[in-house]
Design a protein around this motif. Structure first.
Motif: not given
Length: 296
Positions: A171-177, A195-204
């Protein structure tokens, strides 16, 4: 979206769409994975890629999946892996990579819940720009105070629990364009995952990174591979390139494949890198000079 009954328990996956040189690189990546692992290797591609690989390189991949229209282009396809790659647990590797050592650590990360990526979570004000994009503007637009600065050349995920962040990345990608090009020169996967990782957890992913950066390659010998992935994303010393191409050629011969394309596509990729990245070429030159000074 794949039927869960059709999912493989674990596998490696890459994406190649658009042009034959991408398909050639993906084949070399697959053969390099097979040197160290017996797990399935999956290619996500378009119709042209499926026909090319099946016609010339039968057996290189365990499965070839044609991405549906709408997500079979550019960086967007990487964000959509959680729905379309037929794997319950997966290690993704960019097609412009060659595996040079076992991927056991990445294989283990694939069984973590969610998505594990190279990178770190940063506050928006700590990161003025990333890929030329104004991160403060993006975070404000997408209503997040954080951004996951990442390198998406290799990552690991559990499909069931990674889909939430991957759906958001799509969804973010579509909006970035659609955003102002003065704030974001181009949309790509790493901005979407950030952006998605700022809103949901991504493990580093814990250090060290599994990918050899240019500075690593300048300061090592071709026979020494402290990290498992050589990524053709920047500049590469000629002795390292020669050693890698000797191996890609040997593997192709072992499978009865034409080895000539491997010597063309990888060299062409590095020439394009030099042309597109003058600052990277300058940094590479400084690193080489620094190495010579230390030797002296």
């Amino acid at each position: 979206m794949e039927d869960p009954a059709d999912l493989l328990p674990f596998g490696f996956v890459t994406i190649a769409t658009g042009a034959p040189h991408y398909f050639e690189m993906a084949v070399d990546l697959a053969l390099s994975i097979r040197q160290f692992h017996q797990d399935p290797v999956v290619l996500m591609t378009d119709v042209a890629g499926r026909d090319f690989v099946q016609g010339r390189y039968a057996g290189a991949f365990d499965r070839i999946v044609v991405l549906p229209e709408g997500v079979n282009r550019g960086f967007l396809s990487k964000c959509a892996l959680g729905d379309h790659a037929p794997l319950a647990h997966a290690v993704f590797i960019d097609a412009d990579c060659i595996v040079v050592a076992p991927l056991d650590r990445l294989r283990a990360y694939a069984f973590n819940d969610g998505l594990t990526m190279i990178g770190e979570l940063r506050q928006a004000h700590e990161l003025p720009r990333f890929h030329g994009a104004n991160i403060g503007f993006l975070c404000k637009h997408f209503k997040t105070d954080q951004f996951f600065k990442n390198h998406a050349g290799a990552f690991c995920y559990t499909r069931r629990t990674a889909q939430k962040v991957m759906h958001d990345a799509v969804r973010v990608y579509a909006e970035l364009e659609q955003l102002d090009p003065l704030m974001i020169p181009f949309a790509n996967d790493e901005l979407a995952f950030g952006i998605a990782g700022g809103r949901h957890q991504i493990h580093a992913m814990p250090s060290p990174s599994p990918i050899h950066w240019t500075a690593d390659l300048v300061n090592m010998r071709a026979a020494e591979w402290p990290k498992p992935i050589a990524h053709f994303h920047n500049i590469m010393p000629k002795p390292i390139l020669r050693a890698l191409l000797q191996e890609t050629g040997r593997r192709r011969r072992a499978y009865g494949f034409d080895e000539r394309p491997t010597h063309v596509v990888w060299r062409k990729k590095l020439r394009r890198n030099r042309g597109k990245n003058p600052f990277g070429l300058m940094r590479y030159g400084l690193q080489v000079i620094g190495k010579l000074v230390k030797r002296g």
